[in-house]
Design a protein around this motif. Structure first.
Motif, PDB file in Angstrom:
ATOM      1  N   GLU A   9       0.766  -1.314  -0.053  1.00 51.64           N
ATOM      2  CA  GLU A   9      -0.046  -0.192   0.102  1.00 51.64           C
ATOM      3  C   GLU A   9       0.717   1.217  -0.089  1.00 51.64           C
ATOM      4  OE1 GLU A   9      -2.562  -0.532   3.337  1.00 51.64           O
ATOM      5  OE2 GLU A   9      -3.818  -1.790   2.425  1.00 51.64           O
ATOM      6  N   LEU A  10       2.159   1.336   0.642  1.00 49.66           N
ATOM      7  CA  LEU A  10       2.912   2.398   0.859  1.00 49.66           C
ATOM      8  C   LEU A  10       3.725   2.481  -0.685  1.00 49.66           C
ATOM      9  CD1 LEU A  10       4.449   4.638   2.461  1.00 49.66           C
ATOM     10  CD2 LEU A  10       6.387   2.742   2.906  1.00 49.66           C
ATOM     11  N   ALA A  11       3.879   1.620  -1.274  1.00 49.30           N
ATOM     12  CA  ALA A  11       4.673   1.699  -2.601  1.00 49.30           C
ATOM     13  C   ALA A  11       3.673   2.153  -3.580  1.00 49.30           C
ATOM     14  CB  ALA A  11       4.956   0.183  -2.912  1.00 49.30           C
ATOM     15  N   GLU A  12       2.226   1.986  -3.405  1.00 51.23           N
ATOM     16  CA  GLU A  12       1.294   2.599  -4.451  1.00 51.23           C
ATOM     17  C   GLU A  12       0.998   4.051  -3.994  1.00 51.23           C
ATOM     18  OE1 GLU A  12      -1.502   2.981  -7.136  1.00 51.23           O
ATOM     19  OE2 GLU A  12      -0.068   1.374  -6.947  1.00 51.23           O
ATOM     20  N   ARG A  13       1.064   4.500  -2.854  1.00 53.82           N
ATOM     21  CA  ARG A  13       1.038   5.671  -2.458  1.00 53.82           C
ATOM     22  C   ARG A  13       2.344   6.656  -2.823  1.00 53.82           C
ATOM     23  NH1 ARG A  13      -0.365   7.957   3.721  1.00 53.82           N
ATOM     24  NH2 ARG A  13       0.328  10.003   3.587  1.00 53.82           N
ATOM     25  N   VAL A  14       3.554   5.928  -2.535  1.00 53.47           N
ATOM     26  CA  VAL A  14       4.504   6.480  -3.152  1.00 53.47           C
ATOM     27  C   VAL A  14       4.783   6.960  -4.575  1.00 53.47           C
ATOM     28  CG1 VAL A  14       7.136   6.443  -3.076  1.00 53.47           C
ATOM     29  CG2 VAL A  14       5.930   5.922  -1.017  1.00 53.47           C
ATOM     30  N   ARG A  15       4.414   5.954  -5.272  1.00 52.85           N
ATOM     31  CA  ARG A  15       4.549   5.858  -6.897  1.00 52.85           C
ATOM     32  C   ARG A  15       3.454   7.294  -7.148  1.00 52.85           C
ATOM     33  NH1 ARG A  15       4.912   0.243  -6.660  1.00 52.85           N
ATOM     34  NH2 ARG A  15       2.734   0.015  -6.689  1.00 52.85           N
ATOM     35  N   PRO A  34       5.006   8.347   6.110  1.00 47.20           N
ATOM     36  CA  PRO A  34       4.429   7.268   6.201  1.00 47.20           C
ATOM     37  C   PRO A  34       5.122   5.834   5.994  1.00 47.20           C
ATOM     38  CG  PRO A  34       3.569   8.978   4.565  1.00 47.20           C
ATOM     39  CD  PRO A  34       4.884   9.527   5.159  1.00 47.20           C
ATOM     40  N   PHE A  35       6.384   5.925   5.570  1.00 48.08           N
ATOM     41  CA  PHE A  35       7.221   4.960   5.701  1.00 48.08           C
ATOM     42  C   PHE A  35       7.438   4.498   7.201  1.00 48.08           C
ATOM     43  CE2 PHE A  35      11.729   3.254   6.296  1.00 48.08           C
ATOM     44  CZ  PHE A  35      11.724   2.296   5.491  1.00 48.08           C
ATOM     45  N   LEU A  36       7.764   5.286   8.119  1.00 47.81           N
ATOM     46  CA  LEU A  36       7.936   5.190   9.441  1.00 47.81           C
ATOM     47  C   LEU A  36       6.744   4.550  10.074  1.00 47.81           C
ATOM     48  CD1 LEU A  36      10.111   8.171  10.479  1.00 47.81           C
ATOM     49  CD2 LEU A  36      11.009   6.104  10.079  1.00 47.81           C
ATOM     50  N   HIS A  37       5.657   5.217   9.631  1.00 51.42           N
ATOM     51  CA  HIS A  37       4.366   4.648  10.115  1.00 51.42           C
ATOM     52  C   HIS A  37       4.161   2.885   9.506  1.00 51.42           C
ATOM     53  CE1 HIS A  37       0.063   4.267  11.360  1.00 51.42           C
ATOM     54  NE2 HIS A  37      -0.168   3.984   9.977  1.00 51.42           N
ATOM     55  N   ALA A  38       4.599   2.812   8.362  1.00 51.14           N
ATOM     56  CA  ALA A  38       4.426   1.339   7.880  1.00 51.14           C
ATOM     57  C   ALA A  38       5.720   0.604   8.953  1.00 51.14           C
ATOM     58  CB  ALA A  38       5.083   1.245   6.475  1.00 51.14           C
ATOM     59  N   LEU A  39       6.544   1.002   9.306  1.00 56.06           N
ATOM     60  CA  LEU A  39       7.196   0.176  10.145  1.00 56.06           C
ATOM     61  C   LEU A  39       6.847   0.113  11.358  1.00 56.06           C
ATOM     62  CD1 LEU A  39      10.951   1.406   9.388  1.00 56.06           C
ATOM     63  CD2 LEU A  39       9.719  -0.553   8.315  1.00 56.06           C
TER      64      LEU A  39
END
Length: 366
Positions: A9-15, A34-39
């Motif tokens: 989901e993060l990858a799609e958001r970042v793209r 958002p990356f830190l949140h994903a962690l």
């Protein structure tokens, strides 16, 4: 939610967001937090994520590093941020290095532009002397499945920095060797050419001979790669195609133990499987969605049951297809340009789940 699904989901958001980010502050807000949140870290809790972490380092005072991750009151990870698209030069992260070297509790240093993340530790040196080169590079927009288990060790819930550091040297040197081999494949060095030439040539290795062998070594490597790809394609094409009306019979009757031992699950197949899980996560418990790879396709099943096919990923050829099923279990292959195109068929996947279990309408506000 499963960590892999969060990363998808993060990858799609970042793209979608990266090209709209124009400043370093926007990079922090739209990509890095958002990356830190994903962690698993609470980015709104200053006891976990400290922005603009300040301390005196040697002769420099009141220097700031962009983010510090805290555990049990100790600073364990430092993050230096650059605006998206900036060159991430490990040799120019002196501020990060000074903080790392001066902080005994620091275990991981990260240099990032919000998409690429370079991870550093002190694998090469004495404790708290940060290495000059990273042990891992992770691209959030295009995740490398093989690195996800290593990244998981740095999440809040699975924190295992000792295991991460023990793997750091392996990751670092494997990455360096791969880069070196790639460079030699494109333009063989004299030392590399000499290594092979002296094993196959009994004559004197003059400059002229080495020049001739440079082309031979390059062509040999290219041919080796071509042969391995061709071998896999021939193996896949040799398997008889399944009949369209009975998808489960093929899996049960034709997959011998010998065939299973030849199956290689690709990164794209894993990515496709996790995209399917991500799409269906609110329709069915993701734990019920299983993957079973074969020589000719990668099957996604409900309850790991051959009689409940969700879809098939036909990614072995140049043209990728996704096989969808109707209520009679007839397969329809739809061509796709990239794995991300699976998202466009979300309704079809949810409809298939409805053939096997009652499906409640989704809560759009969740």
């Amino acid at each position: 939610m499963d960590f892999v699904i969060r990363l998808q989901e993060l990858a799609e958001r970042v793209r979608q967001a990266k090209d709209l980010v124009l400043t370093e502050e926007a990079t922090k807000t739209a990509l890095i937090l958002p990356f830190l949140h994903a962690l698993g870290y609470d980015v709104f809790n200053p006891a976990e994520v400290v922005p603009e972490y300040t301390a005196d380092v040697g002769f420099k005072t009141r220097e700031k590093v962009d983010f510090a991750i805290m555990r049990e009151g100790q600073m364990v990870m430092l993050i230096e941020c650059k605006s998206y698209g900036s060159t991430l030069d490990p040799g120019k992260c002196g501020q990060l290095m000074r903080y790392f070297n001066a902080t005994p509790s620091a275990r991981i240093g990260i240099l990032t532009d919000g998409v690429r993340y370079l991870f550093f530790t002190d694998a090469d040196n004495t404790p708290n002397i940060m290495d000059l080169s990273p042990f891992m590079e992770f691209d959030v927009a295009s995740p490398d499945e093989s690195l996800i288990p290593e990244l998981r060790k740095l999440t809040k819930s699975k924190w295992d920095v000792d295991a991460a550091m023990s793997a750091a040297a392996e990751l670092k040197y494997t990455r360096a060797i791969k880069e070196l081999l790639g460079s030699e494949l494109l333009s063989p060095s004299d030392e590399f050419v000499r290594l092979f030439a002296k094993k196959v040539c009994s004559g004197s290795l003059t400059s002229r001979v080495l020049d001739v062998f440079a082309g031979r070594v390059k062509r040999a490597f290219q041919q080796l790669v071509h042969d391995q790809i061709n071998s896999r394609l021939k193996t896949a094409m040799a398997v008889p195609q399944t009949t369209a009306h009975d998808p489960e019979i093929k899996t049960e009757t034709q997959e011998s133990k010998d065939a299973e031992s030849s199956v290689v699950t690709t990164v794209e197949e894993l990515e496709g499987y996790h995209i399917v899980k991500s799409i269906l996560r609110r329709t069915i418990d993701p734990k019920r969605i299983a993957m079973r790879d074969t020589l000719s396709y990668c099957g996604v099943l409900l309850d790991d049951n051959n009689r409940k096919p969700i879809c098939r990923l036909h990614f072995n050829g140049k043209q990728k297809y996704v096989g969808f099923f109707n209520a009679a279990k007839d397969e329809e292959r739809i061509p796709i340009a990239s794995v991300d195109d699976i998202y466009a068929h979300a309704d079809r996947l949810k409809e298939t789940i409805g053939y096997y279990v009652p499906v409640e309408p989704e809560d759009k506000d969740v």
